[in-house]
Design an enzyme around this catalytic site. Structure first.
Site, PDB file in Angstrom:
ATOM      1  N   GLY A   1       0.850  -1.197   0.000  1.00  0.00           N
ATOM      2  CA  GLY A   1       0.000   0.000   0.000  1.00  0.00           C
ATOM      3  C   GLY A   1       0.878   1.235   0.000  1.00  0.00           C
ATOM      4  O   GLY A   1       2.100   1.142   0.120  1.00  0.00           O
TER       5      GLY A   1
ATOM      6  N   LEU B   1      -8.787  -6.759   4.147  1.00  0.00           N
ATOM      7  CA  LEU B   1      -8.196  -6.800   2.797  1.00  0.00           C
ATOM      8  C   LEU B   1      -6.676  -6.917   2.843  1.00  0.00           C
ATOM      9  O   LEU B   1      -6.050  -7.093   1.802  1.00  0.00           O
ATOM     10  CB  LEU B   1      -8.582  -5.532   2.005  1.00  0.00           C
ATOM     11  CG  LEU B   1      -9.979  -5.528   1.375  1.00  0.00           C
ATOM     12  CD1 LEU B   1     -11.052  -5.239   2.403  1.00  0.00           C
ATOM     13  CD2 LEU B   1     -10.058  -4.526   0.255  1.00  0.00           C
TER      14      LEU B   1
ATOM     15  N   ALA C   1     -11.609 -10.590   2.125  1.00  0.00           N
ATOM     16  CA  ALA C   1     -11.324 -10.493   0.691  1.00  0.00           C
ATOM     17  C   ALA C   1     -10.544 -11.729   0.274  1.00  0.00           C
ATOM     18  O   ALA C   1      -9.454 -11.987   0.779  1.00  0.00           O
ATOM     19  CB  ALA C   1     -10.503  -9.238   0.410  1.00  0.00           C
TER      20      ALA C   1
ATOM     21  N   TYR D   1      -0.239 -18.941  -2.741  1.00  0.00           N
ATOM     22  CA  TYR D   1      -1.224 -17.861  -2.627  1.00  0.00           C
ATOM     23  C   TYR D   1      -2.633 -18.453  -2.559  1.00  0.00           C
ATOM     24  O   TYR D   1      -3.410 -18.152  -1.647  1.00  0.00           O
ATOM     25  CB  TYR D   1      -1.074 -16.912  -3.817  1.00  0.00           C
ATOM     26  CG  TYR D   1      -1.979 -15.716  -3.789  1.00  0.00           C
ATOM     27  CD1 TYR D   1      -2.200 -15.010  -2.606  1.00  0.00           C
ATOM     28  CD2 TYR D   1      -2.621 -15.266  -4.942  1.00  0.00           C
ATOM     29  CE1 TYR D   1      -3.027 -13.898  -2.583  1.00  0.00           C
ATOM     30  CE2 TYR D   1      -3.435 -14.153  -4.928  1.00  0.00           C
ATOM     31  CZ  TYR D   1      -3.639 -13.477  -3.750  1.00  0.00           C
ATOM     32  OH  TYR D   1      -4.460 -12.381  -3.735  1.00  0.00           O
TER      33      TYR D   1
ATOM     34  N   LYS E   1      -5.072 -18.396   0.819  1.00  0.00           N
ATOM     35  CA  LYS E   1      -6.381 -17.743   0.795  1.00  0.00           C
ATOM     36  C   LYS E   1      -7.501 -18.772   1.007  1.00  0.00           C
ATOM     37  O   LYS E   1      -8.506 -18.474   1.636  1.00  0.00           O
ATOM     38  CB  LYS E   1      -6.589 -16.962  -0.512  1.00  0.00           C
ATOM     39  CG  LYS E   1      -5.666 -15.770  -0.684  1.00  0.00           C
ATOM     40  CD  LYS E   1      -5.688 -14.790   0.485  1.00  0.00           C
ATOM     41  CE  LYS E   1      -6.835 -13.818   0.441  1.00  0.00           C
ATOM     42  NZ  LYS E   1      -6.728 -12.767   1.488  1.00  0.00           N
TER      43      LYS E   1
END
Ligand code: UDP
Length: 320
Positions: free
Chosen positions: A36, A76, A117, A149, A153
């Site tokens: 970010g 998120l 998310a 990944y 998730k």
């Protein structure tokens, strides 16, 4: 309402923060600024309803305080982007597994509704068309870091669903299909900002593999509207939803489209996957979402098609 957004200075998180602020909600954003950036929150950083905490979700003390303050959590924060996962596997796995565990444990402690998310990566190599939320997942070998990944998730989803089933914690899961828009960086591999920046500089547009793989791109503003709609809908609790755009396009065609709308003289260059990522890299051939579940529940429809998304990204990249 007070909303805690983890990853609130990220690409999607910052749009979500802005949308809640526009509605008059108060936003607490936590972000460690790993992927970010302060630029993302700059447009509303001075809004008195916005509070930014520069910290990691792995810091339980900070998360304890923030979870206690807020009414709802939008989780998120995660290591995102196939390239980043391959380059930094250990850090990525830790953030996605331990971070989500902390978020959900504290959400349960304070009984706060939590949105998780997730990603279309969870389907793995299942290239059935279209993909529905309860379809099977197909993963490659653990030797290939990209699959970590999808696996982390998926584990996050299992954990959230377990909290819902055993503790009745209201959780909502959404799988995002290639979210794009202005402010997204190409630094972590994302194809659209990379192609647009390459085209505007008249540099080679780098298509990985044979370019026949397809994707469905979704405008970030549409994703945020879908997320808020799901969080507002009590019947969404305990459920998983696809959120994805409707125009399937091959990466070859995407490269040609970007070249044409920018009037670029860039050559289109094919780069083998082994060179672009890592040896033995496996890509998903197709990833087409069935979004009828979210449409039936909250009347959600995409409002941007690929051309209108590309126009926005090109306009943004030109002024950068
Ligand atoms: N890709 C590409 N060139 C790039 C970056 C990505 O051809 O410079 C390809 C990538 O291999 C994948 C697709 O574009 O097939 C979408 O990649 P992205 O990283 O945006 O998202 P993914 O679908 O892999 O999560």
């Amino acid at each position: 309402m007070k909303v805690l957004i983890t990853g609130g200075a990220g690409f999607i998180g910052s749009y979500l923060a802005e949308a809640y602020l526009e509605r008059g909600d108060e936003v607490y954003a936590i972000d460690d600024l790993s992927t970010g950036s302060l630029d993302n929150i700059q447009p509303f950083a001075k809004n008195p309803l916005f509070h930014f905490v520069n910290d990691t979700i792995l810091n339980r003390e900070t998360m304890l305080e923030l979870t206690g303050i807020c009414d709802v959590i939008a989780h998120l924060a995660a290591a995102v982007g196939v390239k980043l996962i391959i380059d930094e596997p250990l850090k990525s796995i830790h953030t996605n597994i331990v971070g989500t565990e902390i978020v959900l444990e504290l959400a349960n402690k304070f009984r706060k509704k939590t949105f998780l998310a997730s990603t279309s990566e969870v389907y793995g190599r299942n290239s059935q068309v279209p993909l529905r939320e309860n379809d099977i997942r197909i993963y490659g070998s653990t030797h290939l870091a990209r699959w970590s990944y999808a696996a982390t998730k998926a584990m996050d989803e299992f954990l959230a669903l377990a909290y819902y089933r055993t503790k009745q914690l209201p959780i909502i899961i959404a799988r995002f299909f290639n979210t794009v828009g202005p402010r997204q960086t190409g630094r972590y591999g994302m194809v659209i900002p990379r192609f647009v920046a390459q085209a505007l500089r008249n540099e080679p547009i780098t298509v990985y593999g044979d370019g026949k793989q397809t994707r469905n791109f979704t405008y970030v503003g549409d994703v945020v509207r879908a997320v808020i709609g799901l969080i507002d809908e009590p019947r969404a609790a305990g459920e998983i939803f696809n959120i994805g755009g409707d125009g399937e396009i091959s990466i070859n065609d995407l490269a040609a489209r970007v070249k044409s709308i920018t009037g670029s003289s860039s050559p289109i260059q094919h780069i083998p996957y082994d060179e672009a990522y890592q040896e033995g890299f496996e890509d998903m051939e197709r990833r087409v979402p069935d979004i009828s579940k979210i449409t039936n529940l909250i009347g959600y429809r995409n409002s941007y098609n690929l051309d209108s998304i590309l126009a926005k990204v090109v306009e943004y990249e030109r002024t950068k």
